[in-house]
Design a protein around this motif. Structure first.
Motif, PDB file in Angstrom:
ATOM      1  N   ILE A   9      -9.697  10.527  -9.627  1.00 41.80           N
ATOM      2  CA  ILE A   9     -10.191   9.152  -9.674  1.00 41.80           C
ATOM      3  C   ILE A   9     -10.928   8.844  -8.370  1.00 41.80           C
ATOM      4  O   ILE A   9     -10.302   8.526  -7.355  1.00 41.80           O
ATOM      5  CB  ILE A   9      -9.046   8.142  -9.877  1.00 41.80           C
ATOM      6  N   PRO A  10     -12.255   8.962  -8.357  1.00 40.72           N
ATOM      7  CA  PRO A  10     -13.005   8.635  -7.136  1.00 40.72           C
ATOM      8  C   PRO A  10     -13.047   7.137  -6.895  1.00 40.72           C
ATOM      9  O   PRO A  10     -13.100   6.347  -7.850  1.00 40.72           O
ATOM     10  CB  PRO A  10     -14.404   9.190  -7.427  1.00 40.72           C
ATOM     11  N   LEU A  11     -13.001   6.733  -5.627  1.00 46.22           N
ATOM     12  CA  LEU A  11     -13.066   5.322  -5.255  1.00 46.22           C
ATOM     13  C   LEU A  11     -14.476   4.995  -4.783  1.00 46.22           C
ATOM     14  O   LEU A  11     -15.049   5.715  -3.952  1.00 46.22           O
ATOM     15  CB  LEU A  11     -12.062   5.008  -4.151  1.00 46.22           C
ATOM     16  N   ILE A  12     -15.022   3.892  -5.314  1.00 52.42           N
ATOM     17  CA  ILE A  12     -16.405   3.527  -5.041  1.00 52.42           C
ATOM     18  C   ILE A  12     -16.463   2.088  -4.549  1.00 52.42           C
ATOM     19  O   ILE A  12     -15.979   1.176  -5.231  1.00 52.42           O
ATOM     20  CB  ILE A  12     -17.274   3.661  -6.312  1.00 52.42           C
ATOM     21  N   PRO A  13     -17.060   1.846  -3.371  1.00 50.98           N
ATOM     22  CA  PRO A  13     -17.260   0.462  -2.936  1.00 50.98           C
ATOM     23  C   PRO A  13     -18.447  -0.147  -3.671  1.00 50.98           C
ATOM     24  O   PRO A  13     -19.447   0.532  -3.929  1.00 50.98           O
ATOM     25  CB  PRO A  13     -17.542   0.604  -1.439  1.00 50.98           C
ATOM     26  N   LEU A  71      -5.448   0.417   1.077  1.00 58.98           N
ATOM     27  CA  LEU A  71      -6.320   1.121   0.143  1.00 58.98           C
ATOM     28  C   LEU A  71      -6.731   2.484   0.699  1.00 58.98           C
ATOM     29  O   LEU A  71      -6.717   3.490  -0.029  1.00 58.98           O
ATOM     30  CB  LEU A  71      -7.560   0.278  -0.153  1.00 58.98           C
ATOM     31  N   ALA A  72      -7.080   2.531   1.973  1.00 64.14           N
ATOM     32  CA  ALA A  72      -7.462   3.799   2.586  1.00 64.14           C
ATOM     33  C   ALA A  72      -6.323   4.812   2.525  1.00 64.14           C
ATOM     34  O   ALA A  72      -6.559   6.021   2.392  1.00 64.14           O
ATOM     35  CB  ALA A  72      -7.896   3.568   4.032  1.00 64.14           C
ATOM     36  N   SER A  73      -5.087   4.324   2.590  1.00 62.58           N
ATOM     37  CA  SER A  73      -3.940   5.235   2.609  1.00 62.58           C
ATOM     38  C   SER A  73      -3.727   5.942   1.278  1.00 62.58           C
ATOM     39  O   SER A  73      -3.088   6.995   1.223  1.00 62.58           O
ATOM     40  CB  SER A  73      -2.663   4.479   3.005  1.00 62.58           C
ATOM     41  N   ILE A  74      -4.234   5.369   0.168  1.00 66.98           N
ATOM     42  CA  ILE A  74      -4.027   5.989  -1.143  1.00 66.98           C
ATOM     43  C   ILE A  74      -5.285   6.663  -1.679  1.00 66.98           C
ATOM     44  O   ILE A  74      -5.247   7.306  -2.732  1.00 66.98           O
ATOM     45  CB  ILE A  74      -3.522   4.971  -2.182  1.00 66.98           C
ATOM     46  N   GLU A  75      -6.390   6.540  -0.978  1.00 73.99           N
ATOM     47  CA  GLU A  75      -7.660   7.050  -1.497  1.00 73.99           C
ATOM     48  C   GLU A  75      -7.605   8.551  -1.772  1.00 73.99           C
ATOM     49  O   GLU A  75      -8.021   9.016  -2.844  1.00 73.99           O
ATOM     50  CB  GLU A  75      -8.793   6.737  -0.520  1.00 73.99           C
ATOM     51  N   GLY A  76      -7.085   9.316  -0.814  1.00 74.11           N
ATOM     52  CA  GLY A  76      -7.027  10.763  -0.994  1.00 74.11           C
ATOM     53  C   GLY A  76      -6.184  11.170  -2.185  1.00 74.11           C
ATOM     54  O   GLY A  76      -6.555  12.088  -2.945  1.00 74.11           O
ATOM     55  N   GLU A  85       2.834   4.801  -6.849  1.00 73.94           N
ATOM     56  CA  GLU A  85       3.369   6.067  -6.346  1.00 73.94           C
ATOM     57  C   GLU A  85       2.625   6.514  -5.094  1.00 73.94           C
ATOM     58  O   GLU A  85       3.230   6.951  -4.110  1.00 73.94           O
ATOM     59  CB  GLU A  85       3.255   7.135  -7.434  1.00 73.94           C
ATOM     60  N   SER A  86       1.300   6.384  -5.115  1.00 74.69           N
ATOM     61  CA  SER A  86       0.483   6.767  -3.969  1.00 74.69           C
ATOM     62  C   SER A  86       0.799   5.910  -2.749  1.00 74.69           C
ATOM     63  O   SER A  86       0.905   6.412  -1.619  1.00 74.69           O
ATOM     64  CB  SER A  86      -1.006   6.642  -4.319  1.00 74.69           C
ATOM     65  N   PHE A  87       0.957   4.606  -2.988  1.00 69.31           N
ATOM     66  CA  PHE A  87       1.279   3.681  -1.895  1.00 69.31           C
ATOM     67  C   PHE A  87       2.621   4.037  -1.265  1.00 69.31           C
ATOM     68  O   PHE A  87       2.750   4.088  -0.036  1.00 69.31           O
ATOM     69  CB  PHE A  87       1.299   2.246  -2.431  1.00 69.31           C
ATOM     70  N   ASN A  88       3.619   4.297  -2.092  1.00 66.85           N
ATOM     71  CA  ASN A  88       4.953   4.613  -1.573  1.00 66.85           C
ATOM     72  C   ASN A  88       4.959   5.934  -0.804  1.00 66.85           C
ATOM     73  O   ASN A  88       5.639   6.056   0.224  1.00 66.85           O
ATOM     74  CB  ASN A  88       5.960   4.654  -2.718  1.00 66.85           C
ATOM     75  N   GLN A  89       4.204   6.913  -1.279  1.00 66.70           N
ATOM     76  CA  GLN A  89       4.128   8.190  -0.568  1.00 66.70           C
ATOM     77  C   GLN A  89       3.456   8.017   0.786  1.00 66.70           C
ATOM     78  O   GLN A  89       3.910   8.574   1.788  1.00 66.70           O
ATOM     79  CB  GLN A  89       3.376   9.210  -1.417  1.00 66.70           C
TER      80      GLN A  89
END
Length: 263
Positions: A195-199, A183-188, A246-250
């Motif tokens: 799309i902001p990520l919120i815990p 998850l951290a790898s795709i956050e940026g 796509e984000s995960f693969n990149q």
């Protein structure tokens, strides 16, 4: 139960079947942080041990005889300060890196330990394995862990929910969730797409109005959860799920480390 949990700590990395692993430094950092939470002493030569154990097991592991299998390697640190490695092949669809996989989920009470243990990759991992068995028995691919009427984790991934206001929510570590390297790898990437990520807490209300719910993890990549115990989730999921994939693969493509170059 507590004693078993504090007997070891582990992390599982994506492995290319050769000598490269993904997000190596991030996994080593998390392993150290979780060891500290479990009061397991971190060896001064931890990095060297991790590399040496992976080199040894990679050299002696045969390639998968099946196409499209994900290679995984687990690093385990025990109370004696010894780090060992083990590999396995995780099956997945041959085109899952290109096309999102749709799965169904079931709700299971979240396993809980005392403060500091819950949310760690610790030695008492059987409840997570049992959750996978229960999901299979119910005809589902994924188990979502429920605590205090909210989704707090997944048995082998992290749930990520797209709310109807365009924000994305994931279970907060304060709720007992694992801190997800995937998850951290795709956050940026997601935040650059607006799309902001919120815990926080993935409550019933949040689930009911979700536009999409995905699971992201080292072994499964990204999968779209289309229903929870027979109830549909999401009303327009494809764009978000494909963006996550796509984000995960990149992130994966740029995250490989050849450990032979680190030794």
């Amino acid at each position: 139960m507590t004693e078993l949990a504090k007997s070891s700590v582990f992390t599982t990395l994506r492995w290319d079947g050769g000598f490269s692993v993904a997000h190596f430094e991030d996994h080593l950092t998390r392993l150290k942080e979780h060891a500290a939470r479990l009061s397991i002493q971190w060896p001064v030569d931890a990095r060297e041990q991790a590399i040496s154990s992976m080199l040894s097991v990679f050299t002696n592991t045969q390639e998968s005889n099946q196409e499209a299998r994900v290679g995984l390697v687990s690093l385990n640190l025990n109370l004696n300060g010894e780090i060992s490695a083990s590999t396995r092949w995780n099956p997945r669809k041959s085109d899952s890196h290109l096309r999102i996989a749709r799965v169904s989920a079931t709700a299971i009470p979240a396993p809980r330990w005392e403060a500091g243990i819950t949310g760690c990759k610790h030695g008492d991992w059987q409840p997570y394995k049992d959750a996978g068995t229960q999901a299979d028995e119910r005809g589902c691919e994924i188990a979502l862990f429920i605590h205090d009427d909210a989704v707090v984790d997944c048995q082998w991934a992290t749930p990520l929910l797209l709310d109807d206001d365009g924000t994305a929510w994931y279970p907060a570590p304060s709720e007992g969730a694992l801190d997800s390297i995937s998850l951290a790898s795709i956050e940026g990437h997601l935040e650059r797409e607006g799309i902001p990520l919120i815990p926080g807490r993935l409550t019933r209300n949040l689930l009911s109005r979700a536009r999409a719910l995905v699971a992201i993890g080292t072994g499964i990549g990204v999968e779209l959860i289309t229903e929870l115990d027979g109830q549909p989730i999401g009303n327009n999921p494809d764009n978000f799920a494909n963006l996550c994939l796509e984000s995960f693969n990149q992130a994966l493509e740029s995250g490989w480390t050849d450990i032979r170059e680190e030794s």
